[in-house]
Design an enzyme around this catalytic site. Structure first.
Site, PDB file in Angstrom:
ATOM      1  N   GLU A 187      -6.985   2.150 -13.314  1.00  0.00           N
ATOM      2  CA  GLU A 187      -6.412   3.366 -12.719  1.00  0.00           C
ATOM      3  C   GLU A 187      -5.141   3.794 -13.448  1.00  0.00           C
ATOM      4  O   GLU A 187      -4.924   4.980 -13.714  1.00  0.00           O
ATOM      5  CB  GLU A 187      -6.087   3.100 -11.240  1.00  0.00           C
ATOM      6  CG  GLU A 187      -7.342   2.929 -10.398  1.00  0.00           C
ATOM      7  CD  GLU A 187      -7.061   2.525  -8.953  1.00  0.00           C
ATOM      8  OE1 GLU A 187      -7.905   2.806  -8.098  1.00  0.00           O
ATOM      9  OE2 GLU A 187      -6.004   1.922  -8.672  1.00  0.00           O
ATOM     10  N   TYR A 224       6.528   4.470   9.681  1.00  0.00           N
ATOM     11  CA  TYR A 224       6.229   3.085  10.082  1.00  0.00           C
ATOM     12  C   TYR A 224       7.298   2.544  11.020  1.00  0.00           C
ATOM     13  O   TYR A 224       7.002   1.828  11.974  1.00  0.00           O
ATOM     14  CB  TYR A 224       6.064   2.188   8.848  1.00  0.00           C
ATOM     15  CG  TYR A 224       4.669   2.234   8.319  1.00  0.00           C
ATOM     16  CD1 TYR A 224       3.724   1.297   8.704  1.00  0.00           C
ATOM     17  CD2 TYR A 224       4.257   3.268   7.486  1.00  0.00           C
ATOM     18  CE1 TYR A 224       2.417   1.364   8.254  1.00  0.00           C
ATOM     19  CE2 TYR A 224       2.954   3.346   7.028  1.00  0.00           C
ATOM     20  CZ  TYR A 224       2.041   2.397   7.417  1.00  0.00           C
ATOM     21  OH  TYR A 224       0.739   2.474   6.987  1.00  0.00           O
ATOM     22  N   CYS A 238       0.818  -1.210   0.000  1.00  0.00           N
ATOM     23  CA  CYS A 238       0.000   0.000   0.000  1.00  0.00           C
ATOM     24  C   CYS A 238       0.854   1.264   0.000  1.00  0.00           C
ATOM     25  O   CYS A 238       0.680   2.156  -0.812  1.00  0.00           O
ATOM     26  CB  CYS A 238      -0.920  -0.024   1.227  1.00  0.00           C
ATOM     27  SG  CYS A 238      -1.894   1.450   1.399  1.00  0.00           S
ATOM     28  N   GLU A 269     -26.026  15.569  -3.639  1.00  0.00           N
ATOM     29  CA  GLU A 269     -27.435  15.765  -3.241  1.00  0.00           C
ATOM     30  C   GLU A 269     -28.364  14.907  -4.099  1.00  0.00           C
ATOM     31  O   GLU A 269     -29.488  14.591  -3.693  1.00  0.00           O
ATOM     32  CB  GLU A 269     -27.842  17.242  -3.287  1.00  0.00           C
ATOM     33  CG  GLU A 269     -27.898  17.838  -4.669  1.00  0.00           C
ATOM     34  CD  GLU A 269     -28.323  19.322  -4.662  1.00  0.00           C
ATOM     35  OE1 GLU A 269     -29.278  19.671  -3.955  1.00  0.00           O
ATOM     36  OE2 GLU A 269     -27.683  20.122  -5.377  1.00  0.00           O
ATOM     37  N   HIS A 295     -26.849  21.814  -1.197  1.00  0.00           N
ATOM     38  CA  HIS A 295     -26.936  22.392  -2.522  1.00  0.00           C
ATOM     39  C   HIS A 295     -25.923  23.512  -2.706  1.00  0.00           C
ATOM     40  O   HIS A 295     -25.730  24.286  -1.782  1.00  0.00           O
ATOM     41  CB  HIS A 295     -28.361  22.945  -2.720  1.00  0.00           C
ATOM     42  CG  HIS A 295     -28.606  23.412  -4.114  1.00  0.00           C
ATOM     43  ND1 HIS A 295     -28.718  22.552  -5.179  1.00  0.00           N
ATOM     44  CD2 HIS A 295     -28.723  24.672  -4.624  1.00  0.00           C
ATOM     45  CE1 HIS A 295     -28.915  23.248  -6.290  1.00  0.00           C
ATOM     46  NE2 HIS A 295     -28.910  24.528  -5.974  1.00  0.00           N
TER      47      HIS A 295
HETATM   48  C1  LIG Z   1      -1.153  -0.718  -7.561  1.00  0.00           C
HETATM   49  C2  LIG Z   1      -1.983  -1.038  -6.347  1.00  0.00           C
HETATM   50  C3  LIG Z   1      -2.923  -0.146  -5.910  1.00  0.00           C
HETATM   51  C4  LIG Z   1      -3.679  -0.419  -4.784  1.00  0.00           C
HETATM   52  N1  LIG Z   1      -4.604   0.503  -4.397  1.00  0.00           N
HETATM   53  C5  LIG Z   1      -5.359   0.255  -3.303  1.00  0.00           C
HETATM   54  C6  LIG Z   1      -6.306   1.223  -2.863  1.00  0.00           C
HETATM   55  O1  LIG Z   1      -6.477   2.277  -3.471  1.00  0.00           O
HETATM   56  N2  LIG Z   1      -7.014   0.943  -1.751  1.00  0.00           N
HETATM   57  C7  LIG Z   1      -6.858  -0.225  -1.057  1.00  0.00           C
HETATM   58  O2  LIG Z   1      -7.517  -0.416  -0.042  1.00  0.00           O
HETATM   59  N3  LIG Z   1      -5.966  -1.152  -1.449  1.00  0.00           N
HETATM   60  C8  LIG Z   1      -5.218  -0.937  -2.554  1.00  0.00           C
HETATM   61  N4  LIG Z   1      -4.300  -1.864  -2.959  1.00  0.00           N
HETATM   62  C9  LIG Z   1      -4.226  -3.157  -2.224  1.00  0.00           C
HETATM   63  C10 LIG Z   1      -3.414  -3.037  -0.952  1.00  0.00           C
HETATM   64  O3  LIG Z   1      -2.159  -2.487  -1.238  1.00  0.00           O
HETATM   65  C11 LIG Z   1      -3.269  -4.416  -0.320  1.00  0.00           C
HETATM   66  O4  LIG Z   1      -4.544  -5.000  -0.161  1.00  0.00           O
HETATM   67  C12 LIG Z   1      -2.593  -4.359   1.054  1.00  0.00           C
HETATM   68  O5  LIG Z   1      -1.323  -3.782   0.961  1.00  0.00           O
HETATM   69  C13 LIG Z   1      -2.487  -5.777   1.643  1.00  0.00           C
HETATM   70  O6  LIG Z   1      -1.820  -5.751   2.873  1.00  0.00           O
HETATM   71  P1  LIG Z   1      -1.040  -7.013   3.400  1.00  0.00           P
HETATM   72  O7  LIG Z   1      -0.617  -6.684   4.783  1.00  0.00           O
HETATM   73  O8  LIG Z   1      -1.817  -8.229   3.171  1.00  0.00           O
HETATM   74  O9  LIG Z   1       0.242  -7.156   2.439  1.00  0.00           O
HETATM   75  P2  LIG Z   1       1.354  -6.099   2.034  1.00  0.00           P
HETATM   76  O10 LIG Z   1       0.969  -4.728   2.340  1.00  0.00           O
HETATM   77  O11 LIG Z   1       1.732  -6.420   0.642  1.00  0.00           O
HETATM   78  O12 LIG Z   1       2.575  -6.461   2.991  1.00  0.00           O
HETATM   79  C14 LIG Z   1       3.284  -7.656   2.889  1.00  0.00           C
HETATM   80  C15 LIG Z   1       4.715  -7.410   3.320  1.00  0.00           C
HETATM   81  O13 LIG Z   1       5.358  -8.645   3.561  1.00  0.00           O
HETATM   82  C16 LIG Z   1       6.689  -8.576   3.099  1.00  0.00           C
HETATM   83  N5  LIG Z   1       7.138  -9.961   2.897  1.00  0.00           N
HETATM   84  C17 LIG Z   1       6.623 -10.861   2.028  1.00  0.00           C
HETATM   85  N6  LIG Z   1       7.235 -12.060   2.175  1.00  0.00           N
HETATM   86  C18 LIG Z   1       8.155 -11.894   3.172  1.00  0.00           C
HETATM   87  C19 LIG Z   1       9.082 -12.778   3.787  1.00  0.00           C
HETATM   88  N7  LIG Z   1       9.176 -14.061   3.435  1.00  0.00           N
HETATM   89  N8  LIG Z   1       9.880 -12.285   4.769  1.00  0.00           N
HETATM   90  C20 LIG Z   1       9.784 -10.985   5.144  1.00  0.00           C
HETATM   91  N9  LIG Z   1       8.910 -10.117   4.611  1.00  0.00           N
HETATM   92  C21 LIG Z   1       8.101 -10.568   3.629  1.00  0.00           C
HETATM   93  C22 LIG Z   1       6.559  -7.765   1.827  1.00  0.00           C
HETATM   94  O14 LIG Z   1       7.792  -7.209   1.445  1.00  0.00           O
HETATM   95  C23 LIG Z   1       5.543  -6.714   2.245  1.00  0.00           C
HETATM   96  O15 LIG Z   1       6.146  -5.565   2.775  1.00  0.00           O
HETATM   97  C24 LIG Z   1      -3.495  -1.618  -4.072  1.00  0.00           C
HETATM   98  C25 LIG Z   1      -2.533  -2.538  -4.497  1.00  0.00           C
HETATM   99  C26 LIG Z   1      -1.783  -2.254  -5.626  1.00  0.00           C
HETATM  100  C27 LIG Z   1      -0.755  -3.245  -6.082  1.00  0.00           C
END
Ligand SMILES: Cc1cc2nc3c(=O)[nH]c(=O)nc-3n(C[C@H](O)[C@H](O)[C@H](O)COP(=O)(O)OP(=O)(O)OC[C@H]3O[C@@H](n4cnc5c(N)ncnc54)[C@H](O)[C@@H]3O)c2cc1C
Length: 461
Positions: free
Chosen positions: A187, A105, A49, A450, A445
């Site tokens: 998008e 973060y 994200c 609306e 309005h």
């Molecule tokens: C282009 C794009 C646009 C998006 N736009 C939106 C939006 O507008 N609104 C919305 O709600 N969602 C959006 N999303 C979706 C959203 O980003 C995901 O749903 C969200 O990030 C999922 O969170 P998560 O915690 O499951 O995984 P992630 O946020 O992907 O986090 C997973 C983390 O785990 C780490 N990782 C993976 N494997 C390992 C390992 N073996 N060891 C250590 N670290 C590891 C990765 O590096 C990563 O940092 C978008 C996604 C994309 C690709």
């Protein structure tokens, strides 16, 4: 219930793999509830994200929309010449903001007492993880590894770029194909088109944005075409070849014919797959679906005791607020004894295409499938701003009402700020608002929103 005791047999109460949306939230809350927590991350804090998803995407949408805003301003009396756009400035300012968020973060986790371990984590046994040679034990393990762009497999695919690389493009392409029919493809096509690229969206299905309301899908297709995006549905990319001047020769095929396009860039956004490779799931016998996503029960528990998973990797709703809610619920469950009642009904979403889509509740098709007897309200109009802006853009709104209970089951919008508007309406829908509640609400309005409280005549069946 706090599982952390002085003579703990494990290194941690909770070990989280992945510091993305779900992992950060779960580790922070767990730590605040007194658990001893570590999180492993091998790429970037904040996950998809923050780094290659929602945040940079929305910044690009803002950046690209100025083009139309400047055009619109002329109808309001403004004139200017020498308008210029610099891609590198937008890209680098975006990256700077992403890096600032990475730092935030880091602080959030640090302040909450979560230990951040940089490196790739792998499960080696129940309660045991390896992070690049270091063996760590934990009472509970959470897999929050997210998802990763799926690559097509036609010849020449190595010349294409995925959504991750899009955010770091060295040069803005003059001619570009975006491949895919999901919200990310839609998008990206909007951003590139608005930035002045000659943009074509190629999708193998008959119409993009499957699972969105049919009227919305058709309406946004028209709007995107009005703005100059070429939409090629029922079309498949067959091969890509790089030419001497660096451009790409893309062979695309439809039922009618095969054609060749010459573009500077081909961006693939054909879907995402759970990021599970190398995690060691197979060795532990952790159950996965056919597409690789991890199977969990209502408490995010996998079939192996003490190992949990949530977020994109479980393939439910791949959205940041959903991963956040799941992470929070799990942490409170494990370390505060609270029941998990994740409610996936009526989750509002937006697509940041141009204009935006905002949606909450059932589509008309879904409501019919569920045998509701329906009243449908629809409205499309030119928003006030565009009466003199000279921009050809229309807004669409739709209400889906259950005739029997009078409840509004679905609200859909295509138009400026649809995401912002639908977020407010989502609260009403969650609270069970009826059509009469909408009708007795006095509008603001003049706004486009609306219209949602003044639609009086259902469409004829
Ligand atoms: C282009 C794009 C646009 C998006 N736009 C939106 C939006 O507008 N609104 C919305 O709600 N969602 C959006 N999303 C979706 C959203 O980003 C995901 O749903 C969200 O990030 C999922 O969170 P998560 O915690 O499951 O995984 P992630 O946020 O992907 O986090 C997973 C983390 O785990 C780490 N990782 C993976 N494997 C390992 C390992 N073996 N060891 C250590 N670290 C590891 C990765 O590096 C990563 O940092 C978008 C996604 C994309 C690709």
């Amino acid at each position: 219930m706090n599982t952390h005791t002085e003579n703990h047999p494990f290194d941690y109460d909770l070990f989280v793999i992945g510091a993305g949306s779900g992992g950060v939230r779960a580790s922070r809350i767990a730590s605040q509830l007194g658990a001893k927590v570590a999180v492993a991350e091998d790429l970037y804090l904040g996950g998809t994200c923050v780094n290659v998803g929602c945040v940079p995407k929305k910044l690009f949408v803002y950046g690209s929309h100025f083009h139309e805003d400047f055009e619109a301003a002329k109808g309001f009396g403004w004139s200017f010449d020498n308008l210029k756009f610099n891609w590198e400035t937008l890209r680098d300012n975006k990256t700077e903001e992403v890096e600032r968020l990475n730092g935030i973060y880091d602080n959030i986790l640090g302040n909450a007492g979560v230990e951040i371990i940089r490196g790739t984590a792998r499960l080696i046994a129940e309660n045991t993880i390896d992070v690049e040679g270091r063996t760590i034990t934990a009472k509970n393990i959470l897999i929050a590894t997210g998802s990763w762009p799926r690559k097509p497999n036609y010849p020449g695919v190595e010349h294409t770029i995925d959504s991750n690389a899009f955010f770091y493009l060295e040069k803005l392409p003059k001619r570009v194909i975006v491949e895919g029919g999901g919200y990310i493809a839609v998008e990206f096509a909007g951003i590139l088109n608005a930035l002045g690229c000659d943009t074509e969206l190629v999708y193998r299905g008959p119409l993009f944005l499957r699972n969105f309301d049919e009227d919305v899908r058709h309406f946004i297709a028209e709007q995107m075409q009005l703005k100059g995006v070429k939409l090629s549905f029922n079309t498949q990319i067959q091969s890509v070849a790089k030419q001497e001047d660096g451009s790409l020769q893309v062979s695309v095929g439809s039922a009618e014919q095969n054609e060749v396009r010459v573009v500077d860039s081909l961006i693939t956004a054909i879907g995402r797959e759970p990021k599970v490779q190398g995690l060691g799931l197979e060795a532990l016998g952790i159950e996965q679906k056919q597409n690789g996503s991890i199977v969990v029960d209502d408490n995010f528990q996998t079939n192996v005791p003490g190992i949990f998973a949530l977020g994109d990797v479980i393939g439910r709703m791949q959205l940041t607020p959903v991963a956040l809610a799941e992470g929070m619920a799990l942490a409170r469950h494990l370390f505060n004894g609270q029941a998990i009642n994740m409610d996936y009904e009526n989750i509002a979403t937006a697509v940041f295409c141009q204009p935006n889509i905002g949606t909450v509740g059932y589509t008309e098709a879904r409501a019919r499938e569920l045998n509701y007897s329906l009243e449908i309200y629809k409205s499309s109009f030119k928003p006030m701003k565009h009466t003199i802006s000279g921009i050809e853009e229309f807004t669409f709104m739709k209400l889906i009402v259950d005739k029997d209970s009078r409840k509004v089951l679905g609200v859909h919008m295509v138009g400026p700020d649809a995401g912002e508007i639908i977020q407010g309406i989502a609260i009403a829908i969650k609270a069970g608002a009826t059509k009469e509640d909408f009708d007795s609400t006095i509008g603001i309005h003049p706004t486009a929103a609306e219209e949602f409280v003044t639609m009086r005549e259902p469409v004829k069946e």
